[in-house]
Write an enzyme that holds these catalytic residues in place. Structure first.
Site, PDB file in Angstrom:
ATOM      1  N   LYS A   1       0.855  -1.189   0.000  1.00  0.00           N
ATOM      2  CA  LYS A   1       0.000   0.000   0.000  1.00  0.00           C
ATOM      3  C   LYS A   1       0.887   1.233   0.000  1.00  0.00           C
ATOM      4  CE  LYS A   1      -1.853   2.505   3.275  1.00  0.00           C
ATOM      5  NZ  LYS A   1      -1.876   3.866   2.652  1.00  0.00           N
TER       6      LYS A   1
ATOM      7  N   GLU B   1       9.886   1.014  10.842  1.00  0.00           N
ATOM      8  CA  GLU B   1      10.811   2.150  10.836  1.00  0.00           C
ATOM      9  C   GLU B   1       9.968   3.377  11.108  1.00  0.00           C
ATOM     10  OE1 GLU B   1      12.302   5.379  10.053  1.00  0.00           O
ATOM     11  OE2 GLU B   1      12.461   4.818   7.941  1.00  0.00           O
TER      12      GLU B   1
ATOM     13  N   CYS C   1      12.433  11.254   8.598  1.00  0.00           N
ATOM     14  CA  CYS C   1      12.372  10.666   9.936  1.00  0.00           C
ATOM     15  C   CYS C   1      13.669  10.844  10.710  1.00  0.00           C
ATOM     16  CB  CYS C   1      12.000   9.194   9.845  1.00  0.00           C
ATOM     17  SG  CYS C   1      13.074   8.253   8.739  1.00  0.00           S
TER      18      CYS C   1
ATOM     19  N   GLU D   1       8.178  15.202  17.302  1.00  0.00           N
ATOM     20  CA  GLU D   1       8.640  15.245  15.910  1.00  0.00           C
ATOM     21  C   GLU D   1       7.785  16.233  15.118  1.00  0.00           C
ATOM     22  OE1 GLU D   1      10.029  11.998  12.596  1.00  0.00           O
ATOM     23  OE2 GLU D   1       8.132  11.618  13.619  1.00  0.00           O
TER      24      GLU D   1
END
Length: 506
Positions: free
Chosen positions: A195, A271, A305, A402
């Protein structure tokens, strides 16, 4: 045929005119519409305008893709195919991607907002390199022989592909994340149900045509675009998927782990996010440190990230470093993605832009200083100025959470002990960096930072040959390097009797 039933459409791609692009589901090497004809809208982040409607995969569509993948794994792929054939096919896919570099880069730029020059010189070549690296590993997976049991028996291990793998990739590096996922899986002999992000599906769908052209058997690679809460959920819970690999946010990673455990206890690699620290010690080349930190935070508009989003500078050189970093932020080549002069484009969506600006506002409210940036840029699209925040406290939201945008926070430390403490004061552990000319110091600090990747006097350099992944809440498992293919294998132990006699009863 209604619009919802179409599986391709003409799309105006800058530099290429009207291009026929896939918009359907790719199952068993065929383009098909969603069973319920559902679609979702993809938007150009540089303009805020609609690009195209893409088929939205339902639970039934995912199930059909899994059935195709299972059939391929059992009959035409997996252990049925010599490694040499996998090598040839993966390399052929890399060849085709190289042939189509310009159009793929243009689609990546149009879909994600990154500069077309950056896509053509970074994202596409890195993806090609990843495919070629794992093609080279496909025939080098080996087990062990263990013959320490005397003359009558021995044991050996086999490394075998896990099976059908669900893969869910993010929107920040659509093409590269696809390569990171499919290359080791294909090299191992697994089949795939992927996906792509609903925000950036165009290059993933384009790659399916290249895979078919390369000659991959039907069912080996299946693409099911859709929303996470529906299509992603169906993949995570599917009882005939053997492994799931996900890159994205920590909350979604947790949800996937729960779904995997509640269904068939499928293997999981994750991850996830980061709030990566960079430590700048006195005596460093401050201009070079500022340049590397600028690359780490402003590359891909901070949507990374492992971005260098949290910087601590020794107090004696803090002010000088901030001046250099702020000058770099002001000089950053932000602009329209189709312009070759552009290095940094818009954020991916209106929601992401607004989220980033809220972090800037919260920093102001908590007493931080916006040294430069902190506002929108241009008259359309989702652009945010490269931003530097100083005078921070460890409890501020902009320091703890973040941001995932072109925003860096800069604090101070007095000595090495305090620097390490600040670096590790986070729930994340994806990456970190050390800038120092003291060879002993960089080794001490690199070993002390609790993160999966450490850069010394540089930042953000990755390689297909080197494992990548996180400590703490930044993930489970590793991608890239030999660890990447290991994640798609499972070990089988075989014990063989060469003549040992068993007497009964014991």
């Amino acid at each position: 045929m209604t619009v919802a039933q179409k599986t391709s459409t003409k799309l105006d791609v800058p530099g290429h005119g009207a291009v026929e692009v896939p918009t359907g589901l790719f199952i068993n090497n065929e383009w098909v519409p969603a069973k319920d004809n559902a679609t979702f809208e993809v938007v150009n982040p540089a303009t805020g305008k609609k690009l195209v409607d893409i088929s939205h995969a339902s639970d039934e569509d995912v199930d059909n893709a899994v059935k195709a993948a299972r059939d391929a794994f059992e009959n035409t792929w997996g252990t049925n195919v010599d490694a040499g054939e996998r090598i040839a096919l993966i390399n052929k896919l890399a060849d085709l991607l190289e042939r189509d570099t310009k159009i793929v880069a243009a689609l990546e730029s149009l879909d994600s907002g990154k500069g077309v020059r950056m896509a053509a010189t970074s994202d596409v070549p890195e993806s090609i390199g990843c495919l070629r690296y794992y093609a080279g590993l496909a025939d080098k997976v080996a087990g062990q022989t263990i013959n320490h049991f005397g003359p009558d028996r021995f044991a050996y291990t086999l490394q075998q592909p896990i099976g059908v793998c669900g893969q869910i990739i993010p929107w920040n590096y659509p093409l590269m994340m696809l390569a990171w996922k499919i290359a080791p899986a294909l090299a191992a002999g697994c089949t795939i149900v992927m996906k792509p992000s609903e925000l950036t599906p165009l290059t993933a769908l384009y790659i399916c045509n290249l895979a078919k052209e390369a000659g991959f058997p039907p069912g080996v690679l299946n693409m099911v675009p859709g929303l996470g809460k529906t299509t992603g959920n169906a993949i995570s819970h599917h009882m005939d998927i053997d492994k799931i690999a996900f890159t994205g946010s920590v909350p979604t990673g947790r949800a996937i782990s729960v779904a995997a455990a509640e269904s068939n206890l499928k293997k999981v690699t994750l991850e996830l996010g980061g709030k990566s620290p960079a430590l700048i010690f006195e005596g460093s080349d401050l201009q070079q440190a500022a340049n590397w930190i600028s690359l780490g935070i402003y590359f891909n508009s901070g949507q990374d990230c492992c971005a260098s989003s949290r910087v601590y500078v020794q107090d004696s050189v803090h002010d000088e470093f901030v001046k250099l970093l702020a000058a770099n932020a002001k000089a950053a080549a932000i602009g329209k993605p189709e312009d070759d002069a552009t290095s940094f484009g818009p954020l991916i969506s209106e929601g992401q832009r607004d989220k980033v600006l809220k972090y800037v506002d919260s920093a102001k409210q908590e007493g931080a200083n916006i040294t430069t940036g902190g506002k929108t840029w241009g008259n359309e699209g989702y652009f945010v100025e490269p931003t530097v925040i100083t005078d921070i406290g460890q409890d501020m939201k902009c320091v703890r959470e973040e941001i995932f945008g072109p925003v860096v926070v800069v604090g101070k430390f007095s000595d090495e002990k305090e620097a390490i403490k600040l670096a590790n004061d986070t729930t994340y552990g994806l990456a970190g960096a050390v800038f120092s000319k003291d060879a002993s110091q960089v080794q001490r600090v690199a070993q002390a930072i609790k993160a999966g990747t450490i850069w010394i006097n540089n930042y953000g350099i990755l390689s297909s040959r080197v494992p990548f992944g996180g400590f703490k809440q930044s993930g489970i498992g590793r991608e890239l390097g030999t660890a990447g293919i290991d994640a798609y294998m499972q070990t089988k132990s075989v014990h063989q009797n060469l003549g040992e006699q068993l007497e009964w009863p014991l």
